[in-house]
Design a protein around this motif. Structure first.
Motif, mmCIF file in Angstrom:
data_model
loop_
_atom_site.group_PDB
_atom_site.id
_atom_site.type_symbol
_atom_site.label_atom_id
_atom_site.label_comp_id
_atom_site.label_asym_id
_atom_site.label_seq_id
_atom_site.Cartn_x
_atom_site.Cartn_y
_atom_site.Cartn_z
ATOM 1 N N LYS A 24 0.823 -1.211 0.000
ATOM 2 C CA LYS A 24 0.000 0.000 0.000
ATOM 3 C C LYS A 24 0.857 1.260 0.000
ATOM 4 N N MET A 25 2.083 1.154 0.504
ATOM 5 C CA MET A 25 2.947 2.322 0.618
ATOM 6 C C MET A 25 4.063 2.357 -0.425
ATOM 7 N N VAL A 26 4.438 1.197 -0.951
ATOM 8 C CA VAL A 26 5.592 1.117 -1.839
ATOM 9 C C VAL A 26 5.190 0.394 -3.121
ATOM 10 N N SER A 27 5.414 1.035 -4.261
ATOM 11 C CA SER A 27 5.107 0.406 -5.549
ATOM 12 C C SER A 27 6.339 -0.251 -6.162
ATOM 13 N N ALA A 28 7.511 0.314 -5.883
ATOM 14 C CA ALA A 28 8.770 -0.233 -6.388
ATOM 15 C C ALA A 28 9.889 0.279 -5.483
ATOM 16 N N TRP A 29 10.991 -0.462 -5.485
ATOM 17 C CA TRP A 29 12.165 -0.030 -4.741
ATOM 18 C C TRP A 29 13.294 0.123 -5.742
ATOM 19 N N ILE A 30 13.776 1.343 -5.887
ATOM 20 C CA ILE A 30 14.909 1.632 -6.764
ATOM 21 C C ILE A 30 16.045 2.087 -5.856
ATOM 22 N N THR A 31 17.063 1.259 -5.766
ATOM 23 C CA THR A 31 18.158 1.537 -4.853
ATOM 24 C C THR A 31 19.449 1.788 -5.613
ATOM 25 N N VAL A 32 20.212 2.747 -5.129
ATOM 26 C CA VAL A 32 21.507 3.061 -5.721
ATOM 27 C C VAL A 32 22.569 2.762 -4.672
ATOM 28 N N ALA A 33 23.095 1.540 -4.734
ATOM 29 C CA ALA A 33 24.208 1.130 -3.868
ATOM 30 C C ALA A 33 23.961 1.436 -2.392
ATOM 31 N N SER A 34 22.798 1.079 -1.905
ATOM 32 C CA SER A 34 22.449 1.351 -0.510
ATOM 33 C C SER A 34 23.245 0.460 0.442
ATOM 34 N N THR A 87 17.511 4.396 -17.431
ATOM 35 C CA THR A 87 17.357 3.109 -16.747
ATOM 36 C C THR A 87 16.131 3.115 -15.846
ATOM 37 N N VAL A 88 15.983 4.170 -15.065
ATOM 38 C CA VAL A 88 14.840 4.265 -14.149
ATOM 39 C C VAL A 88 13.527 4.368 -14.922
ATOM 40 N N LEU A 89 13.489 5.207 -15.940
ATOM 41 C CA LEU A 89 12.249 5.367 -16.708
ATOM 42 C C LEU A 89 11.871 4.088 -17.456
ATOM 43 N N ASP A 90 12.861 3.387 -18.002
ATOM 44 C CA ASP A 90 12.582 2.108 -18.674
ATOM 45 C C ASP A 90 12.012 1.090 -17.681
ATOM 46 N N PHE A 91 12.589 1.032 -16.489
ATOM 47 C CA PHE A 91 12.117 0.110 -15.440
ATOM 48 C C PHE A 91 10.661 0.421 -15.077
ATOM 49 N N PHE A 120 5.146 -0.886 -14.706
ATOM 50 C CA PHE A 120 3.845 -0.303 -14.394
ATOM 51 C C PHE A 120 2.955 -0.043 -15.609
ATOM 52 N N PHE A 121 3.570 -0.018 -16.781
ATOM 53 C CA PHE A 121 2.780 0.259 -17.970
ATOM 54 C C PHE A 121 2.877 -0.864 -19.000
ATOM 55 N N GLY A 122 3.657 -1.905 -18.679
ATOM 56 C CA GLY A 122 3.748 -3.067 -19.529
ATOM 57 C C GLY A 122 4.413 -2.844 -20.860
ATOM 58 N N ASN A 123 5.160 -1.769 -20.973
ATOM 59 C CA ASN A 123 5.852 -1.468 -22.225
ATOM 60 C C ASN A 123 7.252 -2.056 -22.213
ATOM 61 N N GLY A 124 7.670 -2.603 -23.297
ATOM 62 C CA GLY A 124 9.015 -3.153 -23.421
ATOM 63 C C GLY A 124 9.901 -2.239 -24.224
ATOM 64 N N ASN A 125 10.040 -0.998 -23.795
ATOM 65 C CA ASN A 125 10.786 -0.014 -24.580
ATOM 66 C C ASN A 125 12.246 0.124 -24.164
ATOM 67 N N GLU A 126 12.763 -0.820 -23.375
ATOM 68 C CA GLU A 126 14.141 -0.690 -22.959
ATOM 69 C C GLU A 126 15.053 -0.764 -24.165
#
Length: 99
Positions: free
Chosen positions: A3-13, A82-86, A91-97
């Motif tokens: 309910k609070m998190v849709s994705a986790w994008i981490t940069v070397a945490s 990278t983030v926008l492709d992910f 979330f939009f089912g597009n394979g535009n990577e």
């Protein structure tokens, strides 16, 4: 969690490598079906370990960009792409990577 998190994008945490963080805690993202993107710079050894752990434990999508720990500063265009492709794929089912 979902309910609070849709994705986790981490940069070397570095918190991911703490001995007190159990695999079972990380797997809560898998149970909640939350996609994980782990990004690190090619000159960031610790970041590479973070990405490897997340790939191994939660099936994260791991990406290595050119740069040091703040790879978003060294490779800003690649980082944003990278983030926008992910987000687009997850979330939009597009394979535009790669386009």
């Amino acid at each position: 969690l979902k309910k609070m998190v849709s994705a986790w994008i981490t940069v070397a945490s570095p918190a991911v490598l703490k001995p007190t963080l159990q695999d079972s805690e990380l797997k809560s993202y898998v149970k909640a079906e939350i996609p994980v993107l782990a990004i690190h710079g090619d000159k960031d050894k610790m970041g590479g370990k973070v990405t490897k752990r997340l790939v191994d434990v939660v099936g994260a999508e791991g990406v290595e960009l050119k740069g040091k720990h703040p790879c978003y500063l060294d490779s800003p265009n690649d980082f944003v792409k990278t983030v926008l492709d992910f987000v687009d794929r997850k979330f939009f089912g597009n394979g535009n990577e790669g386009k």
